[in-house]
Write a protein that holds these residues in place. Structure first.
Motif, short mmCIF file in Angstrom:
data_model
loop_
_atom_site.label_atom_id
_atom_site.label_comp_id
_atom_site.label_asym_id
_atom_site.label_seq_id
_atom_site.Cartn_x
_atom_site.Cartn_y
_atom_site.Cartn_z
N SER A 2 0.83 -1.19 0.00
CA SER A 2 0.00 0.00 0.00
C SER A 2 0.88 1.25 0.00
O SER A 2 2.07 1.20 0.26
CB SER A 2 -0.91 0.00 1.22
N LEU A 3 0.23 2.37 -0.27
CA LEU A 3 0.96 3.63 -0.33
C LEU A 3 1.55 3.98 1.04
O LEU A 3 2.64 4.50 1.14
CB LEU A 3 0.04 4.74 -0.82
N LYS A 4 0.85 3.66 2.12
CA LYS A 4 1.36 3.96 3.45
C LYS A 4 2.62 3.17 3.75
O LYS A 4 3.54 3.67 4.37
CB LYS A 4 0.30 3.66 4.50
N LEU A 5 2.69 1.92 3.32
CA LEU A 5 3.88 1.11 3.55
C LEU A 5 5.06 1.65 2.74
O LEU A 5 6.20 1.62 3.22
CB LEU A 5 3.61 -0.35 3.19
N VAL A 6 4.80 2.17 1.56
CA VAL A 6 5.87 2.80 0.76
C VAL A 6 6.41 4.02 1.49
O VAL A 6 7.62 4.25 1.52
CB VAL A 6 5.37 3.17 -0.65
N ASP A 7 5.53 4.80 2.11
CA ASP A 7 5.98 5.96 2.87
C ASP A 7 6.84 5.55 4.06
O ASP A 7 7.83 6.20 4.36
CB ASP A 7 4.78 6.78 3.34
N VAL A 8 6.47 4.47 4.72
CA VAL A 8 7.28 3.95 5.83
C VAL A 8 8.64 3.50 5.30
O VAL A 8 9.67 3.76 5.92
CB VAL A 8 6.55 2.78 6.54
N TRP A 9 8.64 2.85 4.14
CA TRP A 9 9.89 2.39 3.53
C TRP A 9 10.80 3.57 3.22
O TRP A 9 12.01 3.50 3.41
CB TRP A 9 9.55 1.59 2.28
N CYS A 11 10.82 6.45 4.82
CA CYS A 11 11.32 6.95 6.11
C CYS A 11 12.46 6.09 6.64
O CYS A 11 13.46 6.62 7.14
CB CYS A 11 10.19 7.01 7.13
N VAL A 12 12.33 4.77 6.52
CA VAL A 12 13.41 3.87 6.94
C VAL A 12 14.66 4.13 6.11
O VAL A 12 15.78 4.19 6.64
CB VAL A 12 12.97 2.39 6.82
N TRP A 48 24.81 3.14 4.26
CA TRP A 48 24.43 4.20 3.33
C TRP A 48 23.96 3.59 2.00
O TRP A 48 22.96 4.04 1.43
CB TRP A 48 25.59 5.16 3.10
N LEU A 49 24.67 2.58 1.52
CA LEU A 49 24.27 1.93 0.26
C LEU A 49 22.92 1.24 0.38
O LEU A 49 22.10 1.31 -0.54
CB LEU A 49 25.34 0.93 -0.17
N VAL A 50 22.67 0.58 1.50
CA VAL A 50 21.38 -0.07 1.72
C VAL A 50 20.27 0.98 1.75
O VAL A 50 19.22 0.80 1.15
CB VAL A 50 21.39 -0.90 3.01
N GLY A 51 20.52 2.10 2.43
CA GLY A 51 19.54 3.17 2.48
C GLY A 51 19.24 3.75 1.11
O GLY A 51 18.08 4.02 0.77
N ALA A 52 20.28 3.92 0.31
CA ALA A 52 20.09 4.44 -1.05
C ALA A 52 19.30 3.45 -1.90
O ALA A 52 18.42 3.85 -2.68
CB ALA A 52 21.45 4.73 -1.69
N ALA A 53 19.58 2.17 -1.77
CA ALA A 53 18.83 1.16 -2.52
C ALA A 53 17.37 1.12 -2.09
O ALA A 53 16.46 0.99 -2.92
CB ALA A 53 19.47 -0.22 -2.33
N LEU A 54 17.12 1.25 -0.79
CA LEU A 54 15.75 1.28 -0.29
C LEU A 54 15.00 2.50 -0.82
O LEU A 54 13.83 2.40 -1.20
CB LEU A 54 15.73 1.31 1.23
N MET A 55 15.66 3.63 -0.83
CA MET A 55 15.02 4.85 -1.33
C MET A 55 14.67 4.70 -2.81
O MET A 55 13.56 5.04 -3.23
CB MET A 55 15.95 6.04 -1.12
#
Length: 93
Positions: A2-9, A11-12, A48-55
């Motif tokens: 859902s869109l809310k879970l994408v927003d949480v993703w 933020c993480v 940092w790389l994991v965060g960039a991939a998640l974003m």
């Protein structure tokens, strides 16, 4: 997803990107262990790389592209592997 879970993703991902940038300028203490560039440079770079991939995954998922749907399982696995590295690093200190 859902869109809310994408927003949480998103933020993480932002937190995973921000912590290494903060640790460059001032050391953080997690459970009494210094988390700074001098002691955990590889872990901070991987974070940092994991965060960039998640974003990237979250943005593509929000756009509704096929790439976002295919990258999501890999991004979840990258978070799991990063958490495993963090626990290994904590136990090694």
């Amino acid at each position: 997803m859902s869109l809310k879970l994408v927003d949480v993703w998103i933020c993480v991902a932002a937190v995973l990107i921000a912590i290494p940038l903060i640790a460059l300028f001032m050391p953080l203490s997690l459970a009494g262990v210094p988390y700074q560039w001098a002691t955990a440079s590889l872990l901070l770079a991987l974070q940092w790389l994991v965060g960039a991939a998640l974003m990237y995954t979250a943005v593509e998922k929000r756009r509704g592209t096929e790439l976002g749907h295919k990258l999501f399982p890999a991004s979840v696995m990258s978070v799991v592997l990063w958490l495993a590295m963090l626990s290994f690093w904590w136990r090694a200190l």
